[in-house]
Design a protein around this motif. Structure first.
Motif, PDB file in Angstrom:
ATOM      1  N   ASN A 207      19.019 -48.396  15.862  1.00  0.00           N
ATOM      2  CA  ASN A 207      19.563 -49.745  15.823  1.00  0.00           C
ATOM      3  C   ASN A 207      20.269 -49.926  14.476  1.00  0.00           C
ATOM      4  O   ASN A 207      19.627 -49.881  13.420  1.00  0.00           O
ATOM      5  N   LEU A 208      21.581 -50.103  14.492  1.00  0.00           N
ATOM      6  CA  LEU A 208      22.336 -50.171  13.251  1.00  0.00           C
ATOM      7  C   LEU A 208      22.065 -51.445  12.456  1.00  0.00           C
ATOM      8  O   LEU A 208      22.404 -51.520  11.275  1.00  0.00           O
ATOM      9  N   ASP A 209      21.441 -52.429  13.071  1.00  0.00           N
ATOM     10  CA  ASP A 209      21.122 -53.664  12.349  1.00  0.00           C
ATOM     11  C   ASP A 209      19.888 -53.514  11.470  1.00  0.00           C
ATOM     12  O   ASP A 209      19.867 -53.979  10.327  1.00  0.00           O
ATOM     13  N   ASN A 210      18.845 -52.870  12.003  1.00  0.00           N
ATOM     14  CA  ASN A 210      17.582 -52.809  11.254  1.00  0.00           C
ATOM     15  C   ASN A 210      17.014 -51.406  11.070  1.00  0.00           C
ATOM     16  O   ASN A 210      15.977 -51.233  10.429  1.00  0.00           O
ATOM     17  N   GLY A 211      17.655 -50.396  11.643  1.00  0.00           N
ATOM     18  CA  GLY A 211      17.208 -49.024  11.459  1.00  0.00           C
ATOM     19  C   GLY A 211      16.124 -48.568  12.412  1.00  0.00           C
ATOM     20  O   GLY A 211      15.655 -47.423  12.316  1.00  0.00           O
ATOM     21  N   ASP A 212      15.689 -49.425  13.342  1.00  0.00           N
ATOM     22  CA  ASP A 212      14.641 -49.036  14.287  1.00  0.00           C
ATOM     23  C   ASP A 212      15.093 -47.864  15.163  1.00  0.00           C
ATOM     24  O   ASP A 212      16.254 -47.793  15.580  1.00  0.00           O
ATOM     25  N   ILE A 213      14.155 -46.953  15.447  1.00  0.00           N
ATOM     26  CA  ILE A 213      14.430 -45.772  16.254  1.00  0.00           C
ATOM     27  C   ILE A 213      13.832 -45.948  17.650  1.00  0.00           C
ATOM     28  O   ILE A 213      12.698 -46.407  17.804  1.00  0.00           O
ATOM     29  N   SER A 214      14.596 -45.591  18.670  1.00  0.00           N
ATOM     30  CA  SER A 214      14.118 -45.731  20.047  1.00  0.00           C
ATOM     31  C   SER A 214      14.707 -44.622  20.916  1.00  0.00           C
ATOM     32  O   SER A 214      15.598 -43.889  20.504  1.00  0.00           O
ATOM     33  N   HIS A 215      14.182 -44.522  22.152  1.00  0.00           N
ATOM     34  CA  HIS A 215      14.682 -43.569  23.149  1.00  0.00           C
ATOM     35  C   HIS A 215      14.685 -42.126  22.628  1.00  0.00           C
ATOM     36  O   HIS A 215      15.612 -41.358  22.891  1.00  0.00           O
ATOM     37  N   ALA A 216      13.651 -41.767  21.895  1.00  0.00           N
ATOM     38  CA  ALA A 216      13.578 -40.411  21.355  1.00  0.00           C
ATOM     39  C   ALA A 216      13.269 -39.403  22.449  1.00  0.00           C
ATOM     40  O   ALA A 216      12.459 -39.661  23.348  1.00  0.00           O
ATOM     41  N   LYS A 217      13.919 -38.267  22.376  1.00  0.00           N
ATOM     42  CA  LYS A 217      13.668 -37.192  23.342  1.00  0.00           C
ATOM     43  C   LYS A 217      13.791 -35.844  22.628  1.00  0.00           C
ATOM     44  O   LYS A 217      14.664 -35.668  21.767  1.00  0.00           O
ATOM     45  N   THR A 218      12.932 -34.908  23.002  1.00  0.00           N
ATOM     46  CA  THR A 218      12.925 -33.585  22.388  1.00  0.00           C
ATOM     47  C   THR A 218      13.425 -32.544  23.387  1.00  0.00           C
ATOM     48  O   THR A 218      12.997 -32.520  24.540  1.00  0.00           O
ATOM     49  N   TYR A 219      14.330 -31.686  22.921  1.00  0.00           N
ATOM     50  CA  TYR A 219      14.897 -30.623  23.747  1.00  0.00           C
ATOM     51  C   TYR A 219      14.569 -29.271  23.119  1.00  0.00           C
ATOM     52  O   TYR A 219      14.568 -29.136  21.892  1.00  0.00           O
ATOM     53  N   SER A 220      14.330 -28.274  23.943  1.00  0.00           N
ATOM     54  CA  SER A 220      14.142 -26.916  23.444  1.00  0.00           C
ATOM     55  C   SER A 220      15.496 -26.293  23.156  1.00  0.00           C
ATOM     56  O   SER A 220      16.368 -26.243  24.037  1.00  0.00           O
ATOM     57  N   GLY A 221      15.667 -25.838  21.928  1.00  0.00           N
ATOM     58  CA  GLY A 221      16.934 -25.229  21.565  1.00  0.00           C
ATOM     59  C   GLY A 221      17.235 -23.953  22.327  1.00  0.00           C
ATOM     60  O   GLY A 221      18.395 -23.538  22.439  1.00  0.00           O
ATOM     61  N   LEU A 222      16.210 -23.333  22.890  1.00  0.00           N
ATOM     62  CA  LEU A 222      16.402 -22.100  23.640  1.00  0.00           C
ATOM     63  C   LEU A 222      17.075 -22.329  24.987  1.00  0.00           C
ATOM     64  O   LEU A 222      17.588 -21.389  25.603  1.00  0.00           O
ATOM     65  N   ASP A 223      17.091 -23.583  25.439  1.00  0.00           N
ATOM     66  CA  ASP A 223      17.611 -23.886  26.772  1.00  0.00           C
ATOM     67  C   ASP A 223      19.089 -24.267  26.781  1.00  0.00           C
ATOM     68  O   ASP A 223      19.652 -24.526  27.860  1.00  0.00           O
TER      69      ASP A 223
END
Length: 321
Positions: free
Chosen positions: A21-37
């Motif tokens: 969120n560019l207004d307050n810096g909050d982080i959301s919708h995080a997702k982790t991907y394997s770099g091997l894929d």
């Protein structure tokens, strides 16, 4: 209407992406991907962006390798790319690629009290320099200074500075590791592989043959108190971690605090709390009084790299953090 930007934290194994969120810096919708894929980082980002409903035109990605120009080649991965070309292909108006510990350092102004555990010292002094370091696959180091209403991260390769023993036991460790590696950096003992190196050096110094252990094996046996050598190795790890942090504090007079990040320490938090970390930090001879009031913190935030990437981007786009 809330504006979002892409943030990322990319290591040798996984790529973590999220929205900031560019207004307050909050982080959301995080997702982790394997770099091997995926064949490229851009392919990962394109897949992530397709799943987001918001229009994204800016981003900041933290990567575990030196960033020295437009061409980025990851140290522990085959991915390599041009920043300018990626920016064009993504259709972004603003794209920042930064070192992973630049991101961790930039997270510090954003951290709340519940994201920190303090190990001794007093209160941090506002506006004074900060040091941050962390053990994982390697040993990352950065400093942070406040200049003219802006936070300026000073990344470097401090993890490759010489290992500096300060006890007879550590002298023996250095002697053993020198026969194997030649130059012995701090990273050779303060990292996942470094924990194994400590264990092996302890055993070999006693003219015995070490087992073929992984970092998690050393930690598990130490915590279970089922292996004296492993427990000694983990205890030494904590003391040397303190010594190294004290060296960073001396180097830049970090009265703003010394912060420990990385994925290893939280795995043995109770052991770490009862360890000789603070004693090692303050063991500076004539300069003990200089460092004894400097606080040491362990960062417990789950995604400081994403948080710091967002802070870096917001500041680069003109906001005051």
């Amino acid at each position: 209407m809330t504006q979002y930007a892409l943030v990322g934290d990319v290591g040798g194994t996984n790529a973590r992406l999220a929205l900031c969120n560019l207004d307050n810096g909050d982080i959301s919708h995080a997702k982790t991907y394997s770099g091997l894929d995926y064949p490229s980082l851009e392919a990962v980002i394109q897949e992530y962006l397709k799943a987001q409903e918001a229009k994204i035109s800016a981003g900041c990605i933290a990567i575990a390798c030196p960033i020295t120009g437009d061409w980025v080649a990851m140290t522990n991965h085959t991915w390599a790319f041009s920043i300018a070309e990626m920016k064009k292909n993504l259709g972004f108006t603003h794209l920042e690629i930064i070192n992973d510990f630049t991101a961790v350092s930039m997270a510090i102004p954003m951290l709340k009290a519940e994201h920190l555990i303090q190990f001794g010292g007093g209160k941090p002094i506002d506006g004074k320099p900060v040091a941050v370091y962390g053990a994982g696959t390697g040993l990352g180091v950065a400093h942070l200074v406040h200049v003219d209403k802006r936070w300026v991260s000073l990344p470097g390769e401090g993890g490759h500075a010489d290992f500096a023993p300060n006890s007879e036991e550590e002298d023996v460790i250095l002697e053993q590791l020198r026969t194997e590696f030649g130059h012995v950096s701090a990273e050779r003992v303060l990292s996942g592989p470094g924990l194994v190196n400590l264990y092996r050096a302890i055993v070999k110094a006693d003219s015995r043959q070490p087992e073929n252990l992984q970092p998690k094996d050393v930690t598990e046996r130490a915590l279970a108190d089922s292996c004296t050598d492993c427990r000694r190795a983990l205890s030494l790890f904590c003391v040397i971690m303190g010594r190294f942090g004290g060296n960073l504090a001396l180097t830049l007079s970090t009265a703003g605090g010394v912060y420990i990040a990385g994925g290893i320490v939280p795995r043995f938090l109770d052991f770490f709390k009862a360890s000789g970390l603070r004693g090692g930090f303050e063991d500076k001879g004539r300069l003990k009084d200089f460092v004894q009031d400097i606080p040491v913190y362990l960062i417990t935030h789950e995604q400081p790299g994403l948080l710091g990437s967002g802070a870096h981007l917001r500041q680069a786009m003109g906001q005051v953090i």
